[in-house]
Design an enzyme around this catalytic site. Structure first.
Site, short mmCIF file in Angstrom:
data_model
loop_
_atom_site.label_atom_id
_atom_site.label_comp_id
_atom_site.label_asym_id
_atom_site.label_seq_id
_atom_site.Cartn_x
_atom_site.Cartn_y
_atom_site.Cartn_z
N VAL A 109 0.01 14.34 1.05
CA VAL A 109 1.18 14.03 0.41
C VAL A 109 0.91 13.63 -1.09
CG1 VAL A 109 3.00 13.98 2.29
CG2 VAL A 109 1.39 11.87 1.38
N ASP A 146 -3.95 6.04 6.27
CA ASP A 146 -4.24 7.25 6.77
C ASP A 146 -5.21 6.88 8.00
OD1 ASP A 146 -4.84 9.91 6.89
OD2 ASP A 146 -6.52 9.84 5.73
N GLU A 173 0.90 -1.18 0.09
CA GLU A 173 0.10 -0.10 0.12
C GLU A 173 1.10 1.39 -0.08
OE1 GLU A 173 -2.70 1.42 -0.81
OE2 GLU A 173 -4.52 1.16 0.70
N ASP A 174 0.55 2.16 -0.72
CA ASP A 174 1.11 3.51 -0.65
C ASP A 174 1.22 4.22 0.67
OD1 ASP A 174 -1.47 3.79 -0.90
OD2 ASP A 174 -1.44 5.49 -2.49
N ARG A 233 1.12 12.36 -9.51
CA ARG A 233 1.24 10.80 -9.13
C ARG A 233 2.58 10.38 -9.61
NH1 ARG A 233 -2.90 7.60 -7.87
NH2 ARG A 233 -4.74 8.20 -8.84
N LYS A 258 0.48 7.71 8.54
CA LYS A 258 0.08 9.03 9.09
C LYS A 258 -0.66 8.80 10.54
CE LYS A 258 -2.00 11.40 5.36
NZ LYS A 258 -2.93 12.46 4.78
N ASP A 281 -1.66 11.01 -5.44
CA ASP A 281 -2.19 12.05 -6.42
C ASP A 281 -2.81 13.06 -5.58
OD1 ASP A 281 -4.54 10.50 -5.80
OD2 ASP A 281 -5.41 11.49 -7.31
P1 5GP Z 1 -7.27 5.23 4.70
O1 5GP Z 1 -7.90 6.53 5.29
O2 5GP Z 1 -8.45 4.25 4.17
O3 5GP Z 1 -6.22 4.73 5.46
O4 5GP Z 1 -6.80 5.72 3.06
C1 5GP Z 1 -7.70 5.96 2.13
C2 5GP Z 1 -7.06 6.62 1.00
O5 5GP Z 1 -6.83 7.82 0.93
C3 5GP Z 1 -5.38 5.95 0.57
O6 5GP Z 1 -5.30 4.77 0.24
C4 5GP Z 1 -5.11 7.02 -0.28
O7 5GP Z 1 -5.54 6.73 -1.44
C5 5GP Z 1 -6.04 8.28 0.23
N1 5GP Z 1 -4.99 9.18 0.86
C6 5GP Z 1 -4.99 9.31 2.41
N2 5GP Z 1 -3.98 10.15 2.69
C7 5GP Z 1 -3.44 10.82 1.55
C8 5GP Z 1 -2.22 11.70 1.30
O8 5GP Z 1 -1.97 12.40 2.22
N3 5GP Z 1 -2.32 11.60 -0.34
C9 5GP Z 1 -2.70 11.20 -1.02
N4 5GP Z 1 -2.52 11.46 -2.17
N5 5GP Z 1 -3.76 10.26 -0.69
C10 5GP Z 1 -3.97 10.02 0.44
#
Ligand code: 5GP
Length: 175
Positions: free
Chosen positions: A151, A101, A97-98, A163, A129, A157
């Site tokens: 970020v 959050d 995973e990138d 991206r 984060k 993106d």
């Molecule tokens: P989750 O909140 O479920 O952990 O993350 C949901 C999705 O929100 C991530 O997979 C990503 O696509 C997007 N996301 C969350 N924080 C960021 C950020 O700082 N930058 C970007 N580009 N996408 C984010």
């Protein structure tokens, strides 16, 4: 329009991915085929670099997910829009995973894939984060912890922009 400010440089990312690849290669030594599962679209660059640096047999598959709501505010509802091509029963699976959050996406994925009875299921995450996390998550391999900022770059993106930036940057207000 200025380029996003560098938060994590290309060199720092490359060094961290090499380190992660060494650890993963040694942890999975002897495994015949590690299935690396990339989550589209954000993980494609991280997965490309990480997979090429592993020294163990591996293959790559992808899933696509969508979160309800807008990009920055999610309420935890995640939906699968593209599934894996291969059956993972009995295989060793590493989710790549990138970013984590709130944690909703990766916890959804872990639950979804665990029902398919893989031999093992772990996660490798480039950035986390911790201040924004809402649910406990299992991160087995982590690149970087970052503060609560949006970020971009290295697969991440901002409305499809940035991206393919080679570093991880922060979009300044007004950009
Ligand atoms: P989750 O909140 O479920 O952990 O993350 C949901 C999705 O929100 C991530 O997979 C990503 O696509 C997007 N996301 C969350 N924080 C960021 C950020 O700082 N930058 C970007 N580009 N996408 C984010």
């Amino acid at each position: 329009m200025s380029d996003p400010k560098v938060l994590i440089s290309e060199q720092t990312i490359a060094a961290k991915i090499s380190e992660l690849a060494q650890t993963i290669s040694s942890d999975y030594a002897g495994v015949e085929d590690l299935v690396m599962v990339g989550v589209l679209k954000g993980s494609f660059i991280f997965l490309a670099d990480l997979s090429r640096r592993l020294t163990i047999p591996r293959s790559v598959d992808f899933m696509a997910l969508s979160t309800y709501g807008n990009a920055t505010q999610t309420d935890g509802a995640v939906r699968m829009i593209m599934d894996l091509r291969r059956n993972i029963a009995g295989r060793h699976v590493l989710i790549v995973e990138d970013i984590v959050d709130t944690g909703y996406t990766i916890s959804y994925l872990l639950r979804a894939l665990a029902t398919r009875h893989p031999a093992s299921l772990k996660t490798c995450v480039l950035v986390h984060k911790p201040d924004r996390r809402k649910v406990p998550v299992q991160i087995d391999y982590l690149g970087f912890e970052i503060p609560d900022v949006w970020v971009v770059g290295f697969g991440l993106d901002w409305s499809e922009r940035y991206r393919t930036l080679p570093y991880i940057g922060v979009v300044e207000p007004g950009d």
